[in-house]
Design an enzyme around this catalytic site. Sequence first.
Site, PDB file in Angstrom:
ATOM      1  CB  CYS A 285     -62.778  11.993  22.623  1.00 23.55           C
ATOM      2  SG  CYS A 285     -63.031  12.960  21.135  1.00 23.55           S
ATOM      3  CG  ASN A 286     -60.807  11.421  18.030  1.00 22.78           C
ATOM      4  OD1 ASN A 286     -61.481  10.435  18.302  1.00 22.78           O
ATOM      5  ND2 ASN A 286     -61.264  12.405  17.288  1.00 22.78           N
TER       6      ASN A 286
ATOM      7  CG  ASP B 291     -62.851  18.223  14.535  1.00 18.02           C
ATOM      8  OD1 ASP B 291     -63.049  19.422  14.803  1.00 18.02           O
ATOM      9  OD2 ASP B 291     -63.223  17.300  15.266  1.00 18.02           O
TER      10      ASP B 291
ATOM     11  CD  GLU C 235     -64.858  19.955  18.695  1.00 24.29           C
ATOM     12  OE1 GLU C 235     -64.592  19.446  19.793  1.00 24.29           O
ATOM     13  OE2 GLU C 235     -65.882  19.717  18.051  1.00 24.29           O
TER      14      GLU C 235
ATOM     15  CD  GLN D  87     -59.764  19.165  21.934  1.00 20.52           C
ATOM     16  OE1 GLN D  87     -59.189  18.731  20.937  1.00 20.52           O
ATOM     17  NE2 GLN D  87     -60.899  18.667  22.352  1.00 20.52           N
TER      18      GLN D  87
ATOM     19  N   GLY E  52     -75.665  16.194  29.290  1.00 25.76           N
ATOM     20  CA  GLY E  52     -74.291  16.727  29.392  1.00 25.76           C
ATOM     21  C   GLY E  52     -74.136  17.986  28.576  1.00 25.76           C
TER      22      GLY E  52
ATOM     23  N   GLY F 280     -71.183  19.941  28.279  1.00 22.27           N
ATOM     24  CA  GLY F 280     -69.800  20.381  28.063  1.00 22.27           C
ATOM     25  C   GLY F 280     -69.727  20.944  26.649  1.00 22.27           C
ATOM     26  CE  LYS F 281     -64.567  23.551  22.069  1.00 21.66           C
ATOM     27  NZ  LYS F 281     -63.126  23.586  21.854  1.00 21.66           N
TER      28      LYS F 281
ATOM     29  N   GLY G  86     -71.652  18.739  24.200  1.00 25.73           N
ATOM     30  CA  GLY G  86     -73.103  18.857  24.364  1.00 25.73           C
ATOM     31  C   GLY G  86     -73.638  20.136  23.746  1.00 25.73           C
TER      32      GLY G  86
END
Length: 411
Positions: free
Chosen positions: A55-56, A115, A117, A121, A190, A192-193, A195
Site C-alpha cells: 500500500c505504501n 514497521d 510488515e 512482503q 475485510g 485480509g492481513k 483486517g
Amino acid sequence: MQEHRQEHFYNIGVSYKKADANTRGKFSLSKENQSLLLKLSKERGYKGVFIISTCNRTEISGFAERPCQLIELLCEFSEGTIQEFSKVSNVYKNQEAIQQLFRIGTGLESQILGDYEIVGQLRQSFKMAKSLKTTNAYSERLINCVLQASKRVKNETRLSSGTTSVSYAAIQYLIKNLPGYNTKNILVFGLGKMGKHTCKNLAEYTQNKSVCLINRTEEKTSEFVKEHRTIRKAVIENLSKEIEKADVLIVSTGADKPTITKEHITKNRDLLILDLSMPENVAKDVTDFKGVSIVNIDELSKITDETLTMRQQEVPFAEAIIETHKAEFNEWLNHRRFTPAIAALKKSLENITNDEINFQKKKIAGFDESQAEILTSRFIQKITTQFVKHLKDEETSVSQSLQVINKVFKS
C-alpha cells in the site's frame, strides 16, 4: 563492430514519500500483474528482476541498460503513465539501489518508522520472482544480505519496539479522536492481513465489546471469531444493515475498486470511516451524506507518538548494521566481478614473463633466473593492483575490460 551495452542494477518506483494514496493506487500491481510483468521481463532478457508492491510503495529492482526499460514495464501493467511516474518517482542505480533495498528491508523506509510488515512482503515477492526464474545470483545474494541485516536490526535495536503499523495507527486514531470509543459500534469489513491486525489491535488496545466483522468469505469469518469470541460476525448480504448500525466503519478489503459506495449508506448520520485499503476502497462521494467522514491511509500514517520518537533514536544503530552487511555484499560482488578479469590479466602477464625468461636464459650466460622471477612477479603484482583500482570504478565494465585484455594479449 557492435557496441557493447552495459547493464546496471536499478531500483525504480513510487512510494508514500512523493506519491499520495490515489497516485500510488494507480501504480499498484495485483499478484496476477506482478506475475505477468516478471514473465515479460524474462522474455525481454532483463536479469535479477523482482517486485515489491504494497500500500505504501511499488518498486521494481533488476538489471537493465536504462531505467526506462523497467519503468515501461511498470506502466504497462498498472494504471499509471510514464508522465505521472516522472513527477513522483524514485530511480536508484547500482550502490544507491542496493542502499534503498537495505533501508526498505530494515524498516527505515516504512511510512511508520520500523514497521516490519514489509519484510514478509519482500520475502514473498522475492519467492514469487524466484519461482518464475527471473532472479539471479546477484539479486539472491543481495536479498539474503538484506534479510540478515533486517533480522539483526529487529533483534539488536528497538527500531520496531511497540509494534506500530497502519492497523495500529487506526486504533490510535480512534482512541485520540473519538470520545467514548469503547461504547461505539465498530464494523470491520475485510479479513485480509490488515483486517486481522485491526481486529487484534481493537481487542488489545480497547475495551470495546461491540465489534462486528464482515468478510466476503464467510468461512474465514467463522474461523476468526471462534478464536476471538468478543467479535460478532455478520454476512456480506447484511453489509448495508450493519453499516446503518455502526458508528465506525473500518474498511480493509484490498479490492481494485471501491467496495463501499453511496448505495451502502442510506441516510445522513454520524459515521466515521477508516479506509485502510490501497487503492482506496471507499468511494469519495459517500461524504456527500451529512455526518459521514473518511480517514485514509495517508492521514492515519501521520499519527506520531512516543514510540516513533524513541524509534528515531535507534536509526544510527540500524544504519551501522546496514553498513556491515552492505560491505559484505560488496566484497562478494567485487570478488565475483574482478576474479575472472584479474585471473585473465595475470595469466597473460605470466605467459609473457615465462617466454621472456626462457628467451633470456638462452641468450645470457649465467642468467639469474630466480632474481628475474622475483622482479617480474613484483611487476605483475603492481600491474594487477592498478587494474583492480580501474575495475573498482563503478562505471567500469568488467566484460569490456576482459575484451581489451584478450585483444591486447592474445598471441
